[in-house]
Scaffold this active site. Structure first.
Site, PDB file in Angstrom:
ATOM      1  N   GLY A  13       0.842  -1.205   0.000  1.00 60.55           N
ATOM      2  CA  GLY A  13       0.000   0.000   0.000  1.00 60.55           C
ATOM      3  C   GLY A  13       0.869   1.244   0.000  1.00 60.55           C
ATOM      4  N   THR A  15       1.609   3.328  -2.230  1.00 62.63           N
ATOM      5  CA  THR A  15       1.159   4.513  -2.975  1.00 62.63           C
ATOM      6  C   THR A  15      -0.021   5.185  -2.271  1.00 62.63           C
ATOM      7  OG1 THR A  15      -0.365   3.160  -4.291  1.00 62.63           O
ATOM      8  CG2 THR A  15       1.840   3.494  -5.202  1.00 62.63           C
ATOM      9  N   ALA A  19       0.631   5.682   3.989  1.00 63.71           N
ATOM     10  CA  ALA A  19       2.071   5.600   3.776  1.00 63.71           C
ATOM     11  C   ALA A  19       2.649   7.004   3.576  1.00 63.71           C
ATOM     12  CB  ALA A  19       2.362   4.719   2.565  1.00 63.71           C
ATOM     13  N   ARG A  47      -0.091  -1.579  -6.865  1.00 61.07           N
ATOM     14  CA  ARG A  47      -0.249  -1.977  -8.279  1.00 61.07           C
ATOM     15  C   ARG A  47       0.330  -0.949  -9.244  1.00 61.07           C
ATOM     16  NH1 ARG A  47      -6.482  -2.683  -7.807  1.00 61.07           N
ATOM     17  NH2 ARG A  47      -5.953  -0.756  -6.742  1.00 61.07           N
ATOM     18  N   ASP A 178      -2.938   0.371  17.018  1.00 61.31           N
ATOM     19  CA  ASP A 178      -4.003   1.282  17.439  1.00 61.31           C
ATOM     20  C   ASP A 178      -3.244   2.569  17.730  1.00 61.31           C
ATOM     21  OD1 ASP A 178      -5.759   2.877  18.881  1.00 61.31           O
ATOM     22  OD2 ASP A 178      -6.886   1.143  19.557  1.00 61.31           O
ATOM     23  N   HIS A 179      -3.299   3.522  16.782  1.00 59.16           N
ATOM     24  CA  HIS A 179      -2.355   4.635  16.900  1.00 59.16           C
ATOM     25  C   HIS A 179      -2.592   5.481  18.152  1.00 59.16           C
ATOM     26  CE1 HIS A 179      -5.593   6.674  14.690  1.00 59.16           C
ATOM     27  NE2 HIS A 179      -5.162   7.770  15.270  1.00 59.16           N
ATOM     28  N   LYS A 183       0.153   7.574  21.303  1.00 59.06           N
ATOM     29  CA  LYS A 183       0.099   8.992  21.684  1.00 59.06           C
ATOM     30  C   LYS A 183       0.749   9.202  23.052  1.00 59.06           C
ATOM     31  CE  LYS A 183      -4.018  10.220  19.029  1.00 59.06           C
ATOM     32  NZ  LYS A 183      -3.644  11.331  18.168  1.00 59.06           N
ATOM     33  N   GLU A 217     -14.379  14.830  16.813  1.00 61.02           N
ATOM     34  CA  GLU A 217     -13.776  15.292  15.563  1.00 61.02           C
ATOM     35  C   GLU A 217     -14.672  16.359  14.969  1.00 61.02           C
ATOM     36  OE1 GLU A 217     -11.964  12.003  12.961  1.00 61.02           O
ATOM     37  OE2 GLU A 217     -13.639  11.039  13.958  1.00 61.02           O
ATOM     38  N   ASP A 236     -15.691   2.012  14.490  1.00 61.40           N
ATOM     39  CA  ASP A 236     -14.529   2.783  14.052  1.00 61.40           C
ATOM     40  C   ASP A 236     -13.730   3.362  15.227  1.00 61.40           C
ATOM     41  OD1 ASP A 236     -13.111   3.671  11.755  1.00 61.40           O
ATOM     42  OD2 ASP A 236     -13.824   5.716  12.120  1.00 61.40           O
ATOM     43  N   HIS A 241      -9.988   2.413  19.914  1.00 61.21           N
ATOM     44  CA  HIS A 241      -9.338   3.487  20.690  1.00 61.21           C
ATOM     45  C   HIS A 241      -9.962   3.676  22.078  1.00 61.21           C
ATOM     46  CE1 HIS A 241      -7.847   4.088  16.752  1.00 61.21           C
ATOM     47  NE2 HIS A 241      -8.838   4.818  16.304  1.00 61.21           N
ATOM     48  N   LYS A 340     -18.335  12.484  14.740  1.00 61.34           N
ATOM     49  CA  LYS A 340     -17.843  13.338  13.660  1.00 61.34           C
ATOM     50  C   LYS A 340     -18.669  14.617  13.645  1.00 61.34           C
ATOM     51  CE  LYS A 340     -15.569  10.076  10.808  1.00 61.34           C
ATOM     52  NZ  LYS A 340     -14.220  10.584  11.073  1.00 61.34           N
TER      53      LYS A 340
HETATM   54  P1  NAP Z   1      -5.500   4.001   0.402  1.00 60.34           P
HETATM   55  O1  NAP Z   1      -5.002   5.395   0.293  1.00 60.34           O
HETATM   56  O2  NAP Z   1      -6.751   3.622  -0.292  1.00 60.34           O
HETATM   57  O3  NAP Z   1      -4.334   3.032  -0.071  1.00 60.34           O
HETATM   58  C1  NAP Z   1      -4.545   1.684  -0.400  1.00 60.34           C
HETATM   59  C2  NAP Z   1      -3.285   1.133  -1.015  1.00 60.34           C
HETATM   60  O4  NAP Z   1      -3.518  -0.209  -1.406  1.00 60.34           O
HETATM   61  C3  NAP Z   1      -2.825   1.875  -2.246  1.00 60.34           C
HETATM   62  O5  NAP Z   1      -1.426   2.006  -2.175  1.00 60.34           O
HETATM   63  C4  NAP Z   1      -3.221   0.941  -3.392  1.00 60.34           C
HETATM   64  O6  NAP Z   1      -2.331   1.189  -4.428  1.00 60.34           O
HETATM   65  C5  NAP Z   1      -3.003  -0.418  -2.734  1.00 60.34           C
HETATM   66  N1  NAP Z   1      -3.743  -1.515  -3.344  1.00 60.34           N
HETATM   67  C6  NAP Z   1      -5.076  -1.630  -3.510  1.00 60.34           C
HETATM   68  N2  NAP Z   1      -5.385  -2.818  -4.060  1.00 60.34           N
HETATM   69  C7  NAP Z   1      -4.197  -3.480  -4.252  1.00 60.34           C
HETATM   70  C8  NAP Z   1      -3.844  -4.754  -4.750  1.00 60.34           C
HETATM   71  N3  NAP Z   1      -4.752  -5.643  -5.200  1.00 60.34           N
HETATM   72  N4  NAP Z   1      -2.542  -5.101  -4.772  1.00 60.34           N
HETATM   73  C9  NAP Z   1      -1.606  -4.250  -4.313  1.00 60.34           C
HETATM   74  N5  NAP Z   1      -1.878  -3.024  -3.828  1.00 60.34           N
HETATM   75  C10 NAP Z   1      -3.159  -2.646  -3.790  1.00 60.34           C
HETATM   76  O7  NAP Z   1      -5.695   3.582   1.940  1.00 60.34           O
HETATM   77  P2  NAP Z   1      -5.026   4.229   3.230  1.00 60.34           P
HETATM   78  O8  NAP Z   1      -5.834   5.403   3.647  1.00 60.34           O
HETATM   79  O9  NAP Z   1      -3.586   4.418   3.016  1.00 60.34           O
HETATM   80  O10 NAP Z   1      -5.302   3.108   4.322  1.00 60.34           O
HETATM   81  C11 NAP Z   1      -4.586   1.899   4.378  1.00 60.34           C
HETATM   82  C12 NAP Z   1      -4.988   1.130   5.630  1.00 60.34           C
HETATM   83  O11 NAP Z   1      -4.701   1.913   6.772  1.00 60.34           O
HETATM   84  C13 NAP Z   1      -6.475   0.803   5.736  1.00 60.34           C
HETATM   85  O12 NAP Z   1      -6.615  -0.403   6.427  1.00 60.34           O
HETATM   86  C14 NAP Z   1      -7.024   1.934   6.602  1.00 60.34           C
HETATM   87  O13 NAP Z   1      -8.197   1.571   7.282  1.00 60.34           O
HETATM   88  C15 NAP Z   1      -5.863   2.120   7.560  1.00 60.34           C
HETATM   89  N6  NAP Z   1      -5.791   3.447   8.162  1.00 60.34           N
HETATM   90  C16 NAP Z   1      -5.572   4.547   7.391  1.00 60.34           C
HETATM   91  C17 NAP Z   1      -5.468   5.790   7.991  1.00 60.34           C
HETATM   92  C18 NAP Z   1      -5.183   7.032   7.188  1.00 60.34           C
HETATM   93  O14 NAP Z   1      -4.986   8.071   7.805  1.00 60.34           O
HETATM   94  N7  NAP Z   1      -5.148   6.971   5.882  1.00 60.34           N
HETATM   95  C19 NAP Z   1      -5.590   5.904   9.384  1.00 60.34           C
HETATM   96  C20 NAP Z   1      -5.807   4.757  10.135  1.00 60.34           C
HETATM   97  C21 NAP Z   1      -5.892   3.529   9.516  1.00 60.34           C
HETATM   98  P3  NAP Z   1      -2.604   0.886  -5.990  1.00 60.34           P
HETATM   99  O15 NAP Z   1      -3.918   1.506  -6.324  1.00 60.34           O
HETATM  100  O16 NAP Z   1      -1.434   1.537  -6.662  1.00 60.34           O
HETATM  101  O17 NAP Z   1      -2.580  -0.571  -6.098  1.00 60.34           O
END
Ligand code: NAP
Length: 506
Positions: A13, A15, A19, A47, A178-179, A183, A217, A236, A241, A340
């Site tokens: 993940g 991209t 990340a 991907r 669990d971020h 904290k 929030e 959620d 949390h 929210k």
């Molecule tokens: P996101 O932006 O939608 O990223 C999903 C990632 O998965 C992308 O890099 C996508 O890249 C990749 N992906 C999707 N299908 C794929 C496949 N079949 N093979 C390989 N790669 C694939 O999601 P996110 O917000 O980063 O969240 C990721 C996780 O962290 C989730 O479980 C979310 O609940 C959790 N989370 C996120 C946050 C936050 O602040 N964002 C906070 C707490 C928890 P491609 O499209 O290039 O494949």
């Protein structure tokens, strides 16, 4: 003393949003502080067809606000490699293995591997399975799997996921994030409780009247409508949390601050939470609501948000009373609320102590009266503690004044304090599981939440049990009523605001 760590991070993940916003900056902070230096490498996978060069540009962009020395940042980014990879495709793991082994040799990584699953949970099981099947798990170094939330959507799905993961990784190799546990002030709960005699000795039902936990929030669901509508605030925020915070407040003193000792006390604490099983019990102790918008502020109602079912019954706000059936806490309500589009973005815990047995100070014809003491733990955005006390107002007579003693970390300290993800990544590098959720904690939290969910889901007509609240308020009036029925009220003192004003005036 800073010890340099050695590991290959594989980020699934790479991209994605998490990340970019959290992982790369956190790794850079660890790099700047010397926790990772020469012997680390990062493989990003997703991907999209990116080159190493493009990936490094993305990484540099994500850390742009942290860069003090351009050359140093470029050296950091040079440790990053990208491989296009579909997690469902076995062939791709073969290429990933070849790259992993070559980086292991190039950076002398001793077979130490951290697999970070920053992806939708539907992929967690397949990735773990393929990592084992394709022999990406090494024999000689450590292998650790970091899993993002949500971990299942009820006990059954969480258990099924856990069973899949456990076919490839042992429990002590799985680090469930669990971020909130990363904290500063959540980690400080134990410090306040167990190192201060004045609190330690009063931390029980003889002296504490009630506890109030607020995670509010201001934002709505934004572009996460589809995800959110399938989950809601109970899953959620409460399952993870809030129940983790409750466990830290409720647990008995651990033998030490080592992972196993803390975990076993947290698990016991979670097991002592009363499960509400009947609709009457659930409706009496938990309420749910949706934001109704606020035309004056151009805020949409939840049901008007993109990708949300216009007839949705998913809650964006939950308030509840948690009861702890053990010797220490019998009879002390733990009130929780989260939502929210609330009035402020804040996380704080109020520990409200019982009042003196008899108030001999004036209660009539005065501006302020003696109030019960409240210890507030400010988790964010302010970090610190404050204590509400009573003192005599200066002058003649015995009129009282409520005062607050506080210890709030200044902006510089807060800015230099490690980010939650930075702490957790370092804990994982060190193999320290203390601030991650053990499976038994996750399972017990789901048991608690599932009982409530079951009752709510069975209510086909929820006109009487799904309330509305004005956006940018502190929730519906039913949330206030929850405390009023016990003779309490939410302590709404907006400490952050008044602290900010005080700072500005000085
Ligand atoms: P996101 O932006 O939608 O990223 C999903 C990632 O998965 C992308 O890099 C996508 O890249 C990749 N992906 C999707 N299908 C794929 C496949 N079949 N093979 C390989 N790669 C694939 O999601 P996110 O917000 O980063 O969240 C990721 C996780 O962290 C989730 O479980 C979310 O609940 C959790 N989370 C996120 C946050 C936050 O602040 N964002 C906070 C707490 C928890 P491609 O499209 O290039 O494949």
């Amino acid at each position: 003393m800073i010890t340099q760590n050695t590991a290959l991070f594989t980020i699934f993940g790479a991209t994605g949003d998490l990340a970019h916003r959290k992982l790369y900056p956190s790794l850079f902070r660890l790099y700047k502080k010397g926790f990772i230096k020469d012997n680390f490498a990062v493989i990003g996978t997703a991907r999209r067809d990116w080159s190493d060069e493009h990936f490094r540009e993305v990484v540099l962009d994500s850390i742009k606000d942290l860069i003090e020395d351009k050359e140093d940042a470029v050296s950091f980014a040079a440790h990053f490699y990208y491989i296009a990879h579909n997690v469902n495709d076995s062939e791709h793991y073969v290429k990933l293995k070849v790259l992993s082994e070559s980086l292991d040799a190039k950076y002398s990584l001793s077979g130490n591997r951290i697999f970070y699953l920053a992806m939708s949970p539907e992929f967690f099981g397949i990735i773990a399975e393929k990592l084992k099947e394709q022999k990406l798990i090494t024999e000689d170094g450590f292998n650790r799997l970091i899993i993002e939330k949500p971990f299942g959507r009820d006990f059954e799905s969480a258990d099924a996921l856990n069973t899949k993961l456990r076919k490839s990784f042992d429990e002590n190799q799985i680090f469930r994030i669990d971020h909130y546990l990363g904290k500063e002030m959540v980690q400080n709960i134990s410090a306040v409780r167990f190192s201060n005699m004045i609190f330690e000795s009063l931390w029980n039902n003889k002296y504490i009247d009630n506890v109030q936990i607020t995670l509010s929030e201001t934002v709505g669901v934004e572009e996460r409508g589809a995800y959110y509508d399938n989950n809601g605030a109970l899953r959620d925020m409460v399952q993870n949390h809030i129940l983790q915070i409750v466990a830290l407040l409720v647990m008995e003193p651990p033998l030490s601050l080592q992972g196993e000792d803390v975990r076993s006390e947290k698990i016991k604490a979670l097991r002592s939470l009363r499960l509400y099983k009947t609709p009457e019990e659930v409706n009496r102790n938990f309420i749910r609501a949706q934001y109704a918008g606020n035309p004056a502020k151009a805020l949409q109602a939840y049901r008007e948000e993109p990708n949300v079912d216009p007839a949705s019954s998913t809650e964006t706000f939950v308030a509840g009373k948690i009861l702890v059936d053990n010797f220490r806490w019998k009879g002390v309500p733990f009130y929780i609320r989260t939502g929210k589009q609330m009035a402020s973005k804040e996380t704080y815990i109020h520990i409200q102590f019982k009042h003196v047995s008899m108030n001999i100070f004036p209660t009539e014809g005065v501006d302020e009266i003696a109030e019960p003491n409240v210890l507030t733990i400010h988790v964010s955005p302010l970090e610190g503690f404050s204590l509400r006390l009573n003192a005599k107002r200066v002058g003649q007579g015995t009129e009282m004044k409520n005062i607050r003693m506080h210890h709030i970390y200044d902006e510089e300290t807060q800015a230099n304090s490690p980010e939650a993800y930075e702490r957790l990544l370092l804990d994982c590098l060190n193999g320290d599981p203390t601030n991650f959720s053990h499976w038994d904690e996750v399972a017990q939290s789901w048991h608690f939440v599932d009982e409530i969910r079951k009752v709510w889901d069975a209510q086909e007509d929820c006109t009487d049990t799904l309330f509305a609240y004005e956006s940018h308020s502190m929730g519906p009036k039913e949330s206030d009523a929850l405390l009023e029925q016990d003779g309490f009220s939410w302590t709404e003192f907006n400490w952050s605001q008044s602290y900010k004003e005080k700072q500005e005036n000085e």
